[in-house]
Design a protein around this motif. Structure first.
Motif, PDB file in Angstrom:
ATOM      1  N   GLY A  21       0.800  -1.217   0.000  1.00  0.00           N
ATOM      2  CA  GLY A  21       0.000   0.000   0.000  1.00  0.00           C
ATOM      3  C   GLY A  21       0.832   1.266   0.000  1.00  0.00           C
ATOM      4  N   GLY A  22       1.930   1.238  -0.728  1.00  0.00           N
ATOM      5  CA  GLY A  22       2.794   2.404  -0.811  1.00  0.00           C
ATOM      6  C   GLY A  22       3.824   2.509   0.302  1.00  0.00           C
ATOM      7  N   ALA A  23       3.795   1.565   1.257  1.00  0.00           N
ATOM      8  CA  ALA A  23       4.733   1.601   2.377  1.00  0.00           C
ATOM      9  C   ALA A  23       6.053   0.919   2.003  1.00  0.00           C
ATOM     10  CB  ALA A  23       4.120   0.922   3.595  1.00  0.00           C
TER      11      ALA A  23
ATOM     12  N   ALA B 158       5.169  -5.692  -7.937  1.00  0.00           N
ATOM     13  CA  ALA B 158       3.854  -6.336  -7.875  1.00  0.00           C
ATOM     14  C   ALA B 158       3.130  -6.095  -6.553  1.00  0.00           C
ATOM     15  CB  ALA B 158       4.007  -7.838  -8.101  1.00  0.00           C
ATOM     16  N   HIS B 159       3.766  -5.376  -5.628  1.00  0.00           N
ATOM     17  CA  HIS B 159       3.175  -5.251  -4.300  1.00  0.00           C
ATOM     18  C   HIS B 159       3.092  -3.816  -3.805  1.00  0.00           C
ATOM     19  CE1 HIS B 159       4.086  -9.525  -4.536  1.00  0.00           C
ATOM     20  NE2 HIS B 159       3.181  -9.690  -3.605  1.00  0.00           N
ATOM     21  N   ASP B 160       3.126  -2.866  -4.737  1.00  0.00           N
ATOM     22  CA  ASP B 160       2.781  -1.479  -4.433  1.00  0.00           C
ATOM     23  C   ASP B 160       3.552  -0.910  -3.251  1.00  0.00           C
ATOM     24  OD1 ASP B 160       1.501   0.970  -4.620  1.00  0.00           O
ATOM     25  OD2 ASP B 160      -0.130   0.364  -3.289  1.00  0.00           O
ATOM     26  N   GLY B 161       4.858  -0.940  -3.317  1.00  0.00           N
ATOM     27  CA  GLY B 161       5.630  -0.370  -2.225  1.00  0.00           C
ATOM     28  C   GLY B 161       7.106  -0.348  -2.535  1.00  0.00           C
ATOM     29  N   THR B 162       7.896  -0.235  -1.525  1.00  0.00           N
ATOM     30  CA  THR B 162       9.348  -0.260  -1.668  1.00  0.00           C
ATOM     31  C   THR B 162       9.926  -1.354  -0.791  1.00  0.00           C
ATOM     32  OG1 THR B 162       9.766   1.308   0.117  1.00  0.00           O
ATOM     33  CG2 THR B 162       9.402   2.234  -2.069  1.00  0.00           C
ATOM     34  N   VAL B 163      11.061  -1.879  -1.232  1.00  0.00           N
ATOM     35  CA  VAL B 163      11.833  -2.819  -0.430  1.00  0.00           C
ATOM     36  C   VAL B 163      13.239  -2.239  -0.282  1.00  0.00           C
ATOM     37  CG1 VAL B 163      12.812  -5.139  -0.274  1.00  0.00           C
ATOM     38  CG2 VAL B 163      10.525  -4.828  -1.227  1.00  0.00           C
ATOM     39  N   GLU B 164      13.657  -2.026   0.952  1.00  0.00           N
ATOM     40  CA  GLU B 164      14.987  -1.481   1.224  1.00  0.00           C
ATOM     41  C   GLU B 164      15.814  -2.567   1.900  1.00  0.00           C
ATOM     42  OE1 GLU B 164      14.773   2.077   3.500  1.00  0.00           O
ATOM     43  OE2 GLU B 164      13.257   3.002   2.202  1.00  0.00           O
ATOM     44  N   LEU B 165      16.832  -3.050   1.205  1.00  0.00           N
ATOM     45  CA  LEU B 165      17.721  -4.073   1.743  1.00  0.00           C
ATOM     46  C   LEU B 165      19.088  -3.453   2.013  1.00  0.00           C
ATOM     47  CD1 LEU B 165      16.944  -7.122  -0.599  1.00  0.00           C
ATOM     48  CD2 LEU B 165      15.916  -6.557   1.621  1.00  0.00           C
ATOM     49  N   THR B 166      19.546  -3.562   3.234  1.00  0.00           N
ATOM     50  CA  THR B 166      20.863  -3.070   3.600  1.00  0.00           C
ATOM     51  C   THR B 166      21.796  -4.257   3.776  1.00  0.00           C
ATOM     52  OG1 THR B 166      19.948  -1.157   4.734  1.00  0.00           O
ATOM     53  CG2 THR B 166      22.200  -1.764   5.304  1.00  0.00           C
ATOM     54  N   PHE B 167      22.892  -4.291   3.019  1.00  0.00           N
ATOM     55  CA  PHE B 167      23.886  -5.354   3.102  1.00  0.00           C
ATOM     56  C   PHE B 167      25.061  -4.837   3.938  1.00  0.00           C
ATOM     57  CE2 PHE B 167      22.033  -8.212   0.042  1.00  0.00           C
ATOM     58  CZ  PHE B 167      21.247  -7.374  -0.734  1.00  0.00           C
ATOM     59  N   ALA B 168      25.331  -5.491   5.057  1.00  0.00           N
ATOM     60  CA  ALA B 168      26.337  -4.967   5.982  1.00  0.00           C
ATOM     61  C   ALA B 168      27.295  -6.050   6.442  1.00  0.00           C
ATOM     62  CB  ALA B 168      25.650  -4.344   7.198  1.00  0.00           C
ATOM     63  N   LYS B 169      28.558  -5.701   6.526  1.00  0.00           N
ATOM     64  CA  LYS B 169      29.560  -6.635   7.032  1.00  0.00           C
ATOM     65  C   LYS B 169      29.274  -6.998   8.484  1.00  0.00           C
ATOM     66  CE  LYS B 169      34.552  -7.068   7.826  1.00  0.00           C
ATOM     67  NZ  LYS B 169      35.871  -6.409   7.689  1.00  0.00           N
ATOM     68  N   GLU B 170      28.838  -6.025   9.270  1.00  0.00           N
ATOM     69  CA  GLU B 170      28.531  -6.246  10.686  1.00  0.00           C
ATOM     70  C   GLU B 170      27.047  -6.518  10.883  1.00  0.00           C
ATOM     71  OE1 GLU B 170      30.060  -3.463   9.574  1.00  0.00           O
ATOM     72  OE2 GLU B 170      32.145  -3.968  10.050  1.00  0.00           O
ATOM     73  N   TRP B 171      26.453  -7.262   9.946  1.00  0.00           N
ATOM     74  CA  TRP B 171      25.009  -7.465  10.002  1.00  0.00           C
ATOM     75  C   TRP B 171      24.558  -8.176  11.265  1.00  0.00           C
ATOM     76  CZ3 TRP B 171      27.769 -11.615   8.789  1.00  0.00           C
ATOM     77  CH2 TRP B 171      27.194 -12.875   8.851  1.00  0.00           C
ATOM     78  N   ARG B 172      25.356  -9.072  11.794  1.00  0.00           N
ATOM     79  CA  ARG B 172      24.937  -9.794  13.006  1.00  0.00           C
ATOM     80  C   ARG B 172      24.830  -8.861  14.201  1.00  0.00           C
ATOM     81  NH1 ARG B 172      29.285 -14.323  13.453  1.00  0.00           N
ATOM     82  NH2 ARG B 172      30.517 -12.608  12.649  1.00  0.00           N
ATOM     83  N   GLU B 173      25.827  -7.998  14.359  1.00  0.00           N
ATOM     84  CA  GLU B 173      25.793  -7.052  15.460  1.00  0.00           C
ATOM     85  C   GLU B 173      24.635  -6.065  15.303  1.00  0.00           C
ATOM     86  OE1 GLU B 173      29.972  -8.542  14.927  1.00  0.00           O
ATOM     87  OE2 GLU B 173      28.387  -7.801  13.615  1.00  0.00           O
ATOM     88  N   GLN B 174      24.374  -5.662  14.069  1.00  0.00           N
ATOM     89  CA  GLN B 174      23.291  -4.718  13.820  1.00  0.00           C
ATOM     90  C   GLN B 174      21.929  -5.369  14.054  1.00  0.00           C
ATOM     91  OE1 GLN B 174      23.971  -2.963   9.957  1.00  0.00           O
ATOM     92  NE2 GLN B 174      26.063  -2.375  10.488  1.00  0.00           N
ATOM     93  N   ILE B 175      21.802  -6.651  13.694  1.00  0.00           N
ATOM     94  CA  ILE B 175      20.560  -7.364  13.973  1.00  0.00           C
ATOM     95  C   ILE B 175      20.350  -7.488  15.477  1.00  0.00           C
ATOM     96  CG2 ILE B 175      19.604  -9.724  13.978  1.00  0.00           C
ATOM     97  CD1 ILE B 175      20.265  -9.849  11.010  1.00  0.00           C
TER      98      ILE B 175
END
Length: 441
Positions: free
Chosen positions: A45-47, A75-92
């Motif tokens: 819905g645009g989100a 196909a789903h009326d919105g945006t997808v923002e994917l951040t790829f990070a070396k420190e992804w575990r710590e950030q999660i």
């Protein structure tokens, strides 16, 4: 796992967590007439749907995921923002602790057990995916099923192998990679005596994932374990552990001295520069070598880890997909993951990743397009997960085993000895004390 390229955090997460901003992949699209094109309940819905993902140093992996997310978003009326990070575990970990931030996350190893109460139940989705693709490997269930419910989707595992120089080993009489750990010590000794580039298996706190891959695999192959099958009784102080530590001491004595100080990229750099003859890693070294060091790529291959007295045992480096419980877009998130795990998307990822992303679904083993079936240098990697284990084996994957892994207890046990910081007995007792605090404390 070694990373040669990475991107930072999204602006939203940087603001929320007080960390520096980096590069975010924003993928925006909608239906041609601007209205939702998806099934009921899954339109954005645009989100925006946001995700924090593991960084790879294979650019094609990022590019492919960007395209896949863009297709789904259209196909789903919105945006997808994917951040790829070396420190992804710590950030999660920070996202989970704050209960705010991204909707999605790519988890590592046993993290589904650590964060289970803050992850969405995806049991129905996982069972459906398994039924369509020949079933999941047992290790996938060990990693992602907590108290009978799937808390993450086992996306893939990174096949850790020995990246070795066939030309250098050939000069000291080895036409195949050593099949046992003791045979590897013999090969390492010959390489040293011939003044050729040496064996260099990372065993350093600074290189935790590469080091853990060898540390756990070696330990298990000698019949040693950190904990009994009950998942509670610490068992590291054993004769089998002493034999495994002794083997590592013998190997380290004839290996490159840098093994006790490599970070996650140091062994890659040394291998690509022709300074060492073998190191453990994903096949990503080969990917990079083909572009940056073609002479190295031409004279290298891959092999499973050696066998010990109880056979070949291997730690599985797991990547799984989770939805955070604080997300306001659970149904769109499930739909996005369902799409990523469809055959067309998952097959493309596995083909591009050269076993960096190896599906944990049995139906993929025999596909002709899979790297282990299409590239002779990778033909020994088919079904590697079948004999693989999660940290804490033979006990069940658990919050405790995940904590022991994060503490690097097994890695440090070996590292202290080969760096001369402690005797074998002192190091084993230290590991025992650390593990008792985790499992019995």
């Amino acid at each position: 796992m070694t990373h040669l390229i990475s991107t930072g955090m999204s602006r939203r997460q940087a603001i929320q967590l007080g960390l520096g901003a980096g590069l975010t992949v924003a993928l925006t699209a909608c239906g041609e007439d601007g209205t939702p094109t998806s099934a009921s309940g899954t339109s954005l819905g645009g989100a925006s749907l946001t995700g924090l993902m593991r960084a790879s140093f294979i650019p094609a992996i990022h590019e492919l995921q960007q395209k896949q997310a863009a297709t789904w978003a259209e196909a789903h009326d919105g945006t997808v923002e994917l951040t790829f990070a070396k420190e992804w575990r710590e950030q999660i970990a920070a996202v989970v602790e704050s209960r705010a931030g991204e909707d999605l996350g790519e988890l590592f190893a046993n993290q589904a057990h650590i964060y289970a109460d803050r992850l969405v139940d995806v049991t129905e989705l996982c069972e459906s995916i398994g039924d369509r693709n020949g079933g999941w490997y047992d290790v996938a269930k060990e990693a992602c099923v907590v108290d009978g419910r799937w808390r993450a989707i086992p996306r893939a595992y990174t096949a850790h192998v020995m990246n070795w120089r066939t030309d250098l080993f050939g000069q000291v009489g080895f036409t195949r990679f050593p099949s046992t750990w003791t045979e590897l010590v013999e090969a390492a000794t010959r390489l040293r005596d011939a003044k050729l580039p040496r064996v260099a298996l990372t065993m350093s706190q600074a290189g935790p994932n590469d080091s853990a891959s060898v540390a756990y695999s070696l330990l298990w192959s000698y019949g040693a374990t950190e904990v009994e099958a009950d998942g509670k009784t610490v068992a590291i102080n054993s004769s089998q552990t002493r034999e495994a530590v002794k083997l590592m001491q013998e190997l380290a004595a004839v290996s490159a001295p840098e093994i006790s100080s490599y970070d996650e990229g140091g062994n890659n750099t040394s291998f690509l520069a022709g300074k060492i003859a073998v190191t453990q890693n994903a096949t990503s070294i080969w990917y990079t070598a083909q572009k940056q060091a073609p002479d190295i790529a031409k004279n290298m291959s891959h092999a499973r880890y050696p066998r010990g007295p109880v056979g070949h045992q291997q730690l599985v480096e797991m990547n799984s997909l989770a939805i955070f419980a604080h997300s306001k877009r659970v149904e769109p998130a499930k739909a996005f993951y369902r799409y990523l795990m469809e055959s067309e998307q998952l097959t493309a990822l596995a083909e591009a990743a050269l076993t960096y992303y190896t599906p944990l679904l049995k139906g993929y083993d025999d596909l002709r397009s899979m790297p282990w079936n299409s590239e002779p240098k990778l033909d020994g990697l088919r079904g590697l997960a079948a004999g693989g284990h999660m940290p804490g084996w033979p006990g069940p994957a658990s919050r405790q085993s995940a904590q022991a892994y994060n503490n690097q207890t097994v890695v440090n046990m070996f590292a202290r000895v080969i760096s001369g910081k402690a005797s074998a007995e002192e190091s084993i007792r230290t590991a025992e004390d650390e593990l008792k605090k985790v499992y019995e404390g």
